[in-house]
Design a protein around this motif. Structure first.
Motif, PDB file in Angstrom:
ATOM      1  N   PRO A 185       0.840  -1.199   0.000  1.00 24.90           N
ATOM      2  CA  PRO A 185       0.000   0.000   0.000  1.00 24.90           C
ATOM      3  C   PRO A 185       0.878   1.253   0.000  1.00 24.90           C
ATOM      4  O   PRO A 185       1.874   1.300   0.707  1.00 24.90           O
ATOM      5  N   GLY A 186       0.527   2.210  -0.853  1.00 20.82           N
ATOM      6  CA  GLY A 186       1.280   3.461  -0.901  1.00 20.82           C
ATOM      7  C   GLY A 186       2.509   3.421  -1.791  1.00 20.82           C
ATOM      8  O   GLY A 186       3.198   4.432  -1.947  1.00 20.82           O
ATOM      9  N   SER A 187       2.825   2.251  -2.382  1.00 21.37           N
ATOM     10  CA  SER A 187       3.985   2.184  -3.277  1.00 21.37           C
ATOM     11  C   SER A 187       3.813   3.171  -4.423  1.00 21.37           C
ATOM     12  O   SER A 187       2.705   3.370  -4.926  1.00 21.37           O
ATOM     13  N   ILE A 188       4.927   3.741  -4.837  1.00 20.64           N
ATOM     14  CA  ILE A 188       4.914   4.613  -6.017  1.00 20.64           C
ATOM     15  C   ILE A 188       5.364   3.771  -7.205  1.00 20.64           C
ATOM     16  O   ILE A 188       6.431   3.138  -7.176  1.00 20.64           O
ATOM     17  N   VAL A 189       4.514   3.736  -8.217  1.00 23.13           N
ATOM     18  CA  VAL A 189       4.726   2.843  -9.359  1.00 23.13           C
ATOM     19  C   VAL A 189       4.625   3.637 -10.653  1.00 23.13           C
ATOM     20  O   VAL A 189       3.758   4.510 -10.784  1.00 23.13           O
ATOM     21  N   VAL A 190       5.506   3.330 -11.591  1.00 25.09           N
ATOM     22  CA  VAL A 190       5.404   3.924 -12.926  1.00 25.09           C
ATOM     23  C   VAL A 190       5.253   2.804 -13.943  1.00 25.09           C
ATOM     24  O   VAL A 190       6.023   1.846 -13.940  1.00 25.09           O
ATOM     25  N   ASP A 191       4.223   2.937 -14.783  1.00 22.72           N
ATOM     26  CA  ASP A 191       4.048   2.043 -15.934  1.00 22.72           C
ATOM     27  C   ASP A 191       4.506   2.828 -17.154  1.00 22.72           C
ATOM     28  O   ASP A 191       3.766   3.622 -17.722  1.00 22.72           O
ATOM     29  N   LEU A 192       5.792   2.613 -17.505  1.00 24.22           N
ATOM     30  CA  LEU A 192       6.379   3.330 -18.646  1.00 24.22           C
ATOM     31  C   LEU A 192       6.112   2.494 -19.893  1.00 24.22           C
ATOM     32  O   LEU A 192       6.078   1.274 -19.816  1.00 24.22           O
ATOM     33  N   CYS A 193       5.955   3.132 -21.054  1.00 23.77           N
ATOM     34  CA  CYS A 193       5.559   2.401 -22.271  1.00 23.77           C
ATOM     35  C   CYS A 193       4.235   1.695 -22.000  1.00 23.77           C
ATOM     36  O   CYS A 193       4.073   0.504 -22.274  1.00 23.77           O
ATOM     37  N   CYS A 194       3.284   2.440 -21.464  1.00 24.98           N
ATOM     38  CA  CYS A 194       2.067   1.824 -20.903  1.00 24.98           C
ATOM     39  C   CYS A 194       1.107   1.297 -21.951  1.00 24.98           C
ATOM     40  O   CYS A 194       0.231   0.484 -21.625  1.00 24.98           O
ATOM     41  N   GLY A 195       1.195   1.747 -23.222  1.00 22.21           N
ATOM     42  CA  GLY A 195       0.225   1.306 -24.222  1.00 22.21           C
ATOM     43  C   GLY A 195      -1.187   1.566 -23.729  1.00 22.21           C
ATOM     44  O   GLY A 195      -1.516   2.675 -23.279  1.00 22.21           O
ATOM     45  N   SER A 196      -2.015   0.521 -23.730  1.00 21.06           N
ATOM     46  CA  SER A 196      -3.404   0.654 -23.279  1.00 21.06           C
ATOM     47  C   SER A 196      -3.524   0.854 -21.775  1.00 21.06           C
ATOM     48  O   SER A 196      -4.615   1.107 -21.270  1.00 21.06           O
ATOM     49  N   GLY A 197      -2.415   0.686 -21.054  1.00 22.86           N
ATOM     50  CA  GLY A 197      -2.457   0.803 -19.588  1.00 22.86           C
ATOM     51  C   GLY A 197      -2.769  -0.512 -18.898  1.00 22.86           C
ATOM     52  O   GLY A 197      -3.063  -0.540 -17.697  1.00 22.86           O
ATOM     53  N   ALA A 198      -2.665  -1.609 -19.658  1.00 24.02           N
ATOM     54  CA  ALA A 198      -3.069  -2.914 -19.128  1.00 24.02           C
ATOM     55  C   ALA A 198      -2.261  -3.310 -17.885  1.00 24.02           C
ATOM     56  O   ALA A 198      -2.840  -3.805 -16.905  1.00 24.02           O
ATOM     57  N   VAL A 199      -0.953  -3.090 -17.927  1.00 24.40           N
ATOM     58  CA  VAL A 199      -0.127  -3.526 -16.798  1.00 24.40           C
ATOM     59  C   VAL A 199      -0.466  -2.693 -15.561  1.00 24.40           C
ATOM     60  O   VAL A 199      -0.690  -3.233 -14.466  1.00 24.40           O
ATOM     61  N   GLY A 200      -0.570  -1.387 -15.750  1.00 22.43           N
ATOM     62  CA  GLY A 200      -0.929  -0.512 -14.623  1.00 22.43           C
ATOM     63  C   GLY A 200      -2.291  -0.887 -14.057  1.00 22.43           C
ATOM     64  O   GLY A 200      -2.483  -0.917 -12.834  1.00 22.43           O
ATOM     65  N   ALA A 201      -3.237  -1.189 -14.934  1.00 27.95           N
ATOM     66  CA  ALA A 201      -4.587  -1.555 -14.468  1.00 27.95           C
ATOM     67  C   ALA A 201      -4.525  -2.848 -13.654  1.00 27.95           C
ATOM     68  O   ALA A 201      -5.202  -2.974 -12.619  1.00 27.95           O
ATOM     69  N   ALA A 202      -3.717  -3.794 -14.103  1.00 33.58           N
ATOM     70  CA  ALA A 202      -3.585  -5.059 -13.372  1.00 33.58           C
ATOM     71  C   ALA A 202      -2.966  -4.805 -11.991  1.00 33.58           C
ATOM     72  O   ALA A 202      -3.372  -5.417 -10.997  1.00 33.58           O
ATOM     73  N   LEU A 203      -1.999  -3.906 -11.932  1.00 30.85           N
ATOM     74  CA  LEU A 203      -1.363  -3.614 -10.641  1.00 30.85           C
ATOM     75  C   LEU A 203      -2.346  -2.934  -9.691  1.00 30.85           C
ATOM     76  O   LEU A 203      -2.420  -3.270  -8.510  1.00 30.85           O
ATOM     77  N   LEU A 204      -3.122  -2.009 -10.226  1.00 28.34           N
ATOM     78  CA  LEU A 204      -4.111  -1.320  -9.381  1.00 28.34           C
ATOM     79  C   LEU A 204      -5.186  -2.279  -8.884  1.00 28.34           C
ATOM     80  O   LEU A 204      -5.667  -2.148  -7.762  1.00 28.34           O
ATOM     81  N   ALA A 205      -5.541  -3.246  -9.749  1.00 29.73           N
ATOM     82  CA  ALA A 205      -6.567  -4.212  -9.335  1.00 29.73           C
ATOM     83  C   ALA A 205      -6.045  -5.068  -8.187  1.00 29.73           C
ATOM     84  O   ALA A 205      -6.795  -5.465  -7.293  1.00 29.73           O
ATOM     85  N   ARG A 206      -4.735  -5.347  -8.215  1.00 31.88           N
ATOM     86  CA  ARG A 206      -4.158  -6.177  -7.149  1.00 31.88           C
ATOM     87  C   ARG A 206      -3.860  -5.366  -5.894  1.00 31.88           C
ATOM     88  O   ARG A 206      -3.860  -5.890  -4.798  1.00 31.88           O
ATOM     89  N   GLU A 207      -3.502  -4.086  -6.076  1.00 29.03           N
ATOM     90  CA  GLU A 207      -3.153  -3.234  -4.927  1.00 29.03           C
ATOM     91  C   GLU A 207      -3.735  -1.833  -5.173  1.00 29.03           C
ATOM     92  O   GLU A 207      -3.072  -0.972  -5.751  1.00 29.03           O
ATOM     93  N   PRO A 208      -4.973  -1.619  -4.749  1.00 22.49           N
ATOM     94  CA  PRO A 208      -5.652  -0.355  -5.077  1.00 22.49           C
ATOM     95  C   PRO A 208      -5.002   0.880  -4.464  1.00 22.49           C
ATOM     96  O   PRO A 208      -5.233   1.983  -4.942  1.00 22.49           O
ATOM     97  N   ASP A 209      -4.169   0.702  -3.415  1.00 22.06           N
ATOM     98  CA  ASP A 209      -3.592   1.877  -2.763  1.00 22.06           C
ATOM     99  C   ASP A 209      -2.223   2.250  -3.305  1.00 22.06           C
ATOM    100  O   ASP A 209      -1.329   2.634  -2.552  1.00 22.06           O
TER     101      ASP A 209
END
Ligand SMILES: C[S@@+](CC[C@H](N)C(=O)[O-])C[C@H]1O[C@@H](n2cnc3c(N)ncnc32)[C@H](O)[C@@H]1O
Length: 259
Positions: A92-116
């Motif tokens: 919780p509270g981690s700062i994450v960057v999804d670089l070369c995000c395209g559709s944002g799929a990887v970032g969305a998967a990370l948020l689904a697993r850790e919403p904070d």
């Protein structure tokens, strides 16, 4: 009355066009259309080589439904490994960057697993940025060249930097199936002469953005692992390689600081 073609006829046309998953694709096309004219149009375009995911406007990724637009890279199932490995490093509270995000799929998967999470995403392609903003509501999605797109105040504060960079060697792009070669942006595929050109820039820049103990993660081809590990070690990061034979993915992780 608007009579839809029998699924069998659609399946036959898709199969004849070389679609390996003709049954599944026919189901997706039927579900995405509400008239026989619309269905005919999508079948025609699919037979002409457009990716089914771009035609129906979504793709399943890591249990999520990710919106897609024409031209935007279709998230691959193997990239679920990248998401899983990145997720394992989060709290919780981690700062994450999804670089070369395209559709944002990887970032969305990370948020689904850790919403904070405190997530930022970025891509150079305006179509990808538009698409990622749909998939990542409330997340800042920046447009620009790699780290140049990010707010400078993230420097030294990123816990996890995940980047599914393009990694197809330039000469191999022409050998890709037409649905990738002709319908995904060239910049989403082409990784330069050895396929590691963008990864090289990401890894060499990562140090300035990671927190002590932070990690950069990217996907690589099987034959690129040695070169990718050298990049990571050469940048003063501790390399680790994870593979998943079932999904066909290889992820290279570089950690800043002692193990
Ligand atoms: C292989 S795709 C991955 C997209 C997404 N992360 C995924 O896994 O579905 C690579 C992405 O990198 C982006 N890209 C390529 N070169 C870039 C650069 N110099 N700066 C930012 N993004 C870049 C492309 O536009 C594309 O969206």
């Amino acid at each position: 009355m608007d009579v839809a073609p029998a699924p069998g006829a659609v399946i036959d046309r898709l199969r004849a066009a070389g679609c390996v998953f003709a049954e599944e694709e026919a189901e997706l096309l039927l579900a995405a259309t509400s008239s026989s004219a619309e269905l005919e149009e999508l079948v025609r375009r699919r037979v002409g080589g457009e990716p089914v995911e771009q035609l129906v406007g979504w793709v399943a990724f890591d249990g999520l439904r990710i919106a897609l637009e024409p031209g935007v890279f279709v998230p691959r199932r193997r990239t679920e490994l990248l998401a899983a490995e990145a997720a394992a490093l989060l709290g919780p509270g981690s700062i994450v960057v999804d670089l070369c995000c395209g559709s944002g799929a990887v970032g969305a998967a990370l948020l689904a697993r850790e919403p904070d999470l405190l997530l930022h995403a970025a891509d150079l392609d305006p179509a990808a940025v538009r698409c990622a903003r749909r998939n990542l509501p409330g997340v800042p999605v920046h447009e620009g060249d790699l780290f140049g797109a990010l707010p400078p105040d993230l420097r030294g504060r990123v816990d996890v930097l995940v980047a599914n960079v393009p990694y197809v060697p330039t000469a191999a792009v022409a050998l890709m199936p037409p649905e990738a070669r002709d319908h995904e942006a060239r910049m989403a595929l082409d990784g330069g002469d050895d396929g590691l050109a963008v990864a090289r820039r990401v890894v060499s820049g990562a140090r300035g953005w990671l927190t002590a103990g932070g990690s950069v993660l990217f996907e690589a081809g099987e034959t690129q692992v040695t070169g990718a590990v050298e990049l990571v070690a050469g940048a003063g990061l501790r390399p680790r390689v994870v593979t998943d034979d079932e999904r066909g993915g290889t992820v290279v992780v570089g950690r800043l600081g002692p193990s």
